[in-house]
Design an enzyme around this catalytic site. Sequence first.
Site, PDB file in Angstrom:
ATOM      1  N   ASP A   1       0.710  -1.365   0.102  1.00  0.00           N
ATOM      2  CA  ASP A   1      -0.031   0.017   0.003  1.00  0.00           C
ATOM      3  C   ASP A   1       0.856   1.180   0.074  1.00  0.00           C
ATOM      4  OD1 ASP A   1      -1.448   2.309   0.677  1.00  0.00           O
ATOM      5  OD2 ASP A   1      -2.806   0.929   1.899  1.00  0.00           O
TER       6      ASP A   1
ATOM      7  N   LYS B   1      -6.416  10.124  -1.765  1.00  0.00           N
ATOM      8  CA  LYS B   1      -5.535  10.867  -1.290  1.00  0.00           C
ATOM      9  C   LYS B   1      -4.734  11.928  -2.273  1.00  0.00           C
ATOM     10  CE  LYS B   1      -6.942   9.069   2.610  1.00  0.00           C
ATOM     11  NZ  LYS B   1      -7.715   7.976   2.305  1.00  0.00           N
TER      12      LYS B   1
END
Length: 380
Positions: A169, A194
């Site tokens: 990730d 994000k």
Amino acid sequence: MRYESIAIHGGKSEDSGKDAVNYPIYLSSTFAQPSLDQFQEFAYSRGSNPTRSNVEKLAADLEGAKYGLALASGMAATSLVFGLLKQGDKVLINNNVYGGTWRYVSNIFADHGIEYEVVNDFNHYNFNDADSNVKMIFIETPSNPLLEITDIRKVSKEARKRNIVTVVDNTFLTSYFQKPLDLGADIVVYSATKYYAGHSDILAGLVLLNDDEHFTKLKFLQNTYGGILSPIDSFLLTRGIKTLSLRLAKHQKNALLVAQYFEKHPAVKDVYYPGLKSHKNHDIQRSQATGDGGVLSIRLNDGWDSKKFIANLKIFDLAVSLGGVESLICHPASMTHESYALELQEKIGIDSKLLRLAIGVEHEEDILEDISNALVKAKI
Ligand SMILES: Cc1ncc(COP(=O)(O)O)c(C=O)c1O
């Protein structure tokens, strides 16, 4: 082309034929078939949609990956990858990961007969101790919220020898600062909500990989589970990506200044930011990433009140998430990592004193002044 240029010119080359500078939004759930026995690239938008394919190719181009898949959220991307696991398989995972990922691992795996083991420090893990049913290693580096760094090269190499799939990730850094596939990992996942999208306006997830077999399975699962990124959000994600490098460079510049400021301030007990020389894995970070992102965590010293500090910040909103242009602060134990049992939170360091800051792209002096003023008011 180099990264900044790919971010603007990558993706699918053909469009509607009208020479639009931006790839169009194809708001169509279905696509006409020329005849009964003629099938085309696009048939139904859950399977593929041109605007989504554009951002999938763009993200893959940036990662240097063969394949990209765009999902409705970061959790949809992680869940998709967990779909590769079968009953009896085991997953190794680092001890602080995003709370939603932990929610999945600690609640759903058992129902599917999948085991997991939390590894406190992969950098010193003896892979000969791994059970023979370990089929996947899932790491977040930097980790959320403690900014711990895992040596991707080392883990991927050991995993590959044992036929274990390594998933990274890479949300905190993006492919601009770190390319896990080049370091040996098999699959990269992102909360593109994000930095990629960058404006706190959409939720999105990405999965990037090179392996044909894994791609075929994941593409099948994407179409079957159906958690795809909509055409409008695919467009917004493409738009966000165009300025990713500019934003990240500024996020990182501001974050380093804030981390250095905190490091010297008497109010601050601990600072976690991999760009600081004092970070315990700064050397590993330098060996695998070209930058350190915009997220850092701190603990205030006794004598300073976290609640007052947060209440007196003017620029920072108290909110979950990160990677948008604005600065945010959050309290991981109650806001993003509440899925960890209290005992586990305390054990791994996600305690009630920990604060996570996502440093935005505002002027650095305004951010530093805001923090400085709030710390004065936080003194008990
Ligand atoms: C590191 C990390 N991975 C995954 C996620 C999940 O992403 P999303 O909120 O887009 O589902 C988050 C969200 O905060 C995250 O910080």
